[in-house]
Design a protein around this motif. Structure first.
Motif, mmCIF file in Angstrom:
data_model
loop_
_atom_site.group_PDB
_atom_site.id
_atom_site.type_symbol
_atom_site.label_atom_id
_atom_site.label_comp_id
_atom_site.label_asym_id
_atom_site.label_seq_id
_atom_site.Cartn_x
_atom_site.Cartn_y
_atom_site.Cartn_z
ATOM 1 N N CYS A 167 0.786 -1.115 0.215
ATOM 2 C CA CYS A 167 -0.068 0.024 0.026
ATOM 3 C C CYS A 167 0.955 1.450 0.105
ATOM 4 N N PHE A 205 2.666 5.547 -2.800
ATOM 5 C CA PHE A 205 2.495 7.104 -2.260
ATOM 6 C C PHE A 205 4.109 7.330 -2.519
ATOM 7 N N ASP A 209 -3.559 11.031 4.025
ATOM 8 C CA ASP A 209 -4.062 10.355 3.036
ATOM 9 C C ASP A 209 -3.339 8.835 3.299
ATOM 10 N N ILE A 210 -2.211 8.898 3.667
ATOM 11 C CA ILE A 210 -1.432 7.584 3.780
ATOM 12 C C ILE A 210 -2.093 6.743 4.744
ATOM 13 N N ALA A 270 -5.325 7.077 6.080
ATOM 14 C CA ALA A 270 -6.465 6.729 5.896
ATOM 15 C C ALA A 270 -6.327 5.396 4.809
ATOM 16 N N ARG A 271 -5.328 5.357 3.638
ATOM 17 C CA ARG A 271 -5.384 4.307 2.756
ATOM 18 C C ARG A 271 -4.945 2.986 3.210
ATOM 19 N N LYS A 306 -5.272 2.222 6.427
ATOM 20 C CA LYS A 306 -6.436 1.392 7.362
ATOM 21 C C LYS A 306 -7.610 1.088 6.344
ATOM 22 N N ARG A 307 -7.823 1.578 5.237
ATOM 23 C CA ARG A 307 -8.996 1.187 4.590
ATOM 24 C C ARG A 307 -8.542 0.020 3.568
ATOM 25 N N TRP A 308 -7.303 -0.019 3.406
ATOM 26 C CA TRP A 308 -6.998 -1.395 2.689
ATOM 27 C C TRP A 308 -6.676 -2.417 3.263
#
Length: 420
Positions: free
Chosen positions: A89, A93, A122-123, A125-126, A128-130
């Motif tokens: 992930c 970035f 953003d890092i 959030a992504r 955590k989401r993925w």
């Protein structure tokens, strides 16, 4: 000016367990070391109960029972796979990334446009989401400051956002005096005692220390830390991991081992696993080290012994290493002694294509290599230990893993099932 970010997973092993057990959010959770010995990961709720990192589990049994703490045995297959998913992930970035540990990665954010704290958010959030893993992000013009910023983000020294940017000297002036010098990356408690004799107790004190005094106290590492804390980058990203110097496989036993056959099975299993690791990296070993030891907590005769043997020619052949390890262990075996741990360590590593042949060696090395490749292929396709040496069979020495969670991401039989 370079810009680095350190992304660190929060209570990583606990977080991995919670991804597949969301009912554990907000509850005290702990993960134990090999053989269910000591706590190696604690949720914030467990920390609040006073359980320390590395504290033996047996000391906390009453507390665990009283507060209904959820305790897990280590599941390194799960944690390693989740770590790989987090890193995958993060590669979205930045093209420049250093995997520092199983739960930490440095990112080069030099040249990233826009506000860095928003990019760091953003890092988080992504990831955590993925992956479901919560993280904190520290930003700074040096790796040391990025590491310190991550510490500040976790401790919420400025705000509870989970992000801290120390690119601004004015912000550093607020944060560094709040950080004990022992918490600065590369210092540690022993060196902190030495620095305290110079009046250095905080990160700000170390920043302001004469670099020559820092060098005298902590060698060139200390001088480098002073410069890094001042915003002068001395450490670049290590994009290529350093080649291994050794491979170690060590395990504590689920119960004391007093029979030679059981010890032989354990040592053979360790040697086979170490050989598997070597072959995966295209390496061979020139020497093999075996150790055995008793528990320091158990009364009775004590033993902490080891032996090293050379391997000529250097090898990663599982059968060769199993035989060498068993012979070495036999030399230090003592009848009747309750051994609690054994290990095999391979040293003198070199690429497999740089082995000096032995004119007196009558073994068909090419045939042996093909056999090992076939074994590895089968185990890769059908699961580890599908094909094993008979010398490794036996379970009397296996570790305690009474509370091990399923391998949710690495075994088909353990895949979680969603029901509507």
């Amino acid at each position: 000016m370079p810009v680095y970010a350190l992304v660190d997973a929060n209570n990583f092993y606990v977080s991995c367990e919670r991804v597949f057990r969301p009912d554990l959010e907000g509850l005290p959770v702990g993960v134990l070391s090999n053989n269910d010995g000591c706590f190696v990961s604690r949720s914030a709720e467990l920390k609040a109960l006073g359980v320390k990192m590395g504290q033996p589990f047996f000391e906390t049994r009453d507390l665990v029972r009283r507060h209904k703490v959820h305790v897990f045995s280590s599941n390194y297959a799960l944690y390693g796979d989740m770590s790989s998913r987090v890193v995958a992930c993060l590669h979205g970035f930045t093209p420049s990334l250093e995997v520092y540990s199983i739960d930490e990665s440095f990112l080069d954010l030099t040249g990233i446009g826009g506000p860095l704290p928003a990019y760091a958010a953003d890092i988080r959030a992504r990831v955590k989401r993925w992956t479901g893993i919560p993280t904190c992000v520290g930003i700074g013009p040096t790796k040391t400051l990025a590491k310190l910023a991550n510490h500040a983000a976790k401790k919420a020294l400025l705000d509870p956002s989970g992000v801290c940017d120390l690119s601004d000297p004015a912000v550093r002036a607020r944060v560094l005096p709040q950080v004990p010098v022992a918490d600065v990356w590369g210092v540690g408690r022993r060196n902190a005692v030495r620095l305290s004799q110079l009046g250095v107790t905080t990160a700000a004190d170390l920043r302001d220390l004469d670099p020559r005094l820092a060098r005298q106290a902590l060698t060139v590492i200390g001088e480098r830390l002073v410069q890094e804390l001042r915003g002068l980058s001395c450490l670049s990203l290590d994009r290529m991991p350093s080649p291994r110097r050794s491979v170690a496989v060590t395990r504590s036993f689920g119960q004391p081992v007093t029979e030679w056959d059981t010890m032989r099975q354990a040592v053979a299993s360790h040697a086979a696993r170490a050989a598997e690791k070597l072959r995966a990296e295209g390496m061979v070993a020139e020497a093999l080290h075996v150790f055995v030891r008793t528990s320091r907590y158990r009364p009775g005769p004590a033993c902490n012994d080891s032996v090293t043997v050379g391997l000529q020619p250097a090898s990663a052949d599982g059968f060769v290493l199993i035989a060498a390890a068993a012979n070495a262990a036999r030399r230090i075996w003592r009848d009747g002694v309750p051994f609690s741990k054994a290990g095999v360590i391979l040293t003198g590593l070199r690429p497999a294509d740089r082995v000096q042949a032995d004119l007196l060696d009558t073994t068909d090395r090419a045939k042996a290599a093909r056999l090992m490749a076939a074994v590895d292929a089968v185990n890769s396709a059908l699961g580890r230990n599908t094909l094993v040496s008979a010398a490794t069979l036996g379970h009397g020495w296996r570790m305690r893993q009474n509370n091990r969670s399923p391998s949710y991401t690495t075994r088909l039989a353990d895949l979680p099932v969603a029901r509507a």
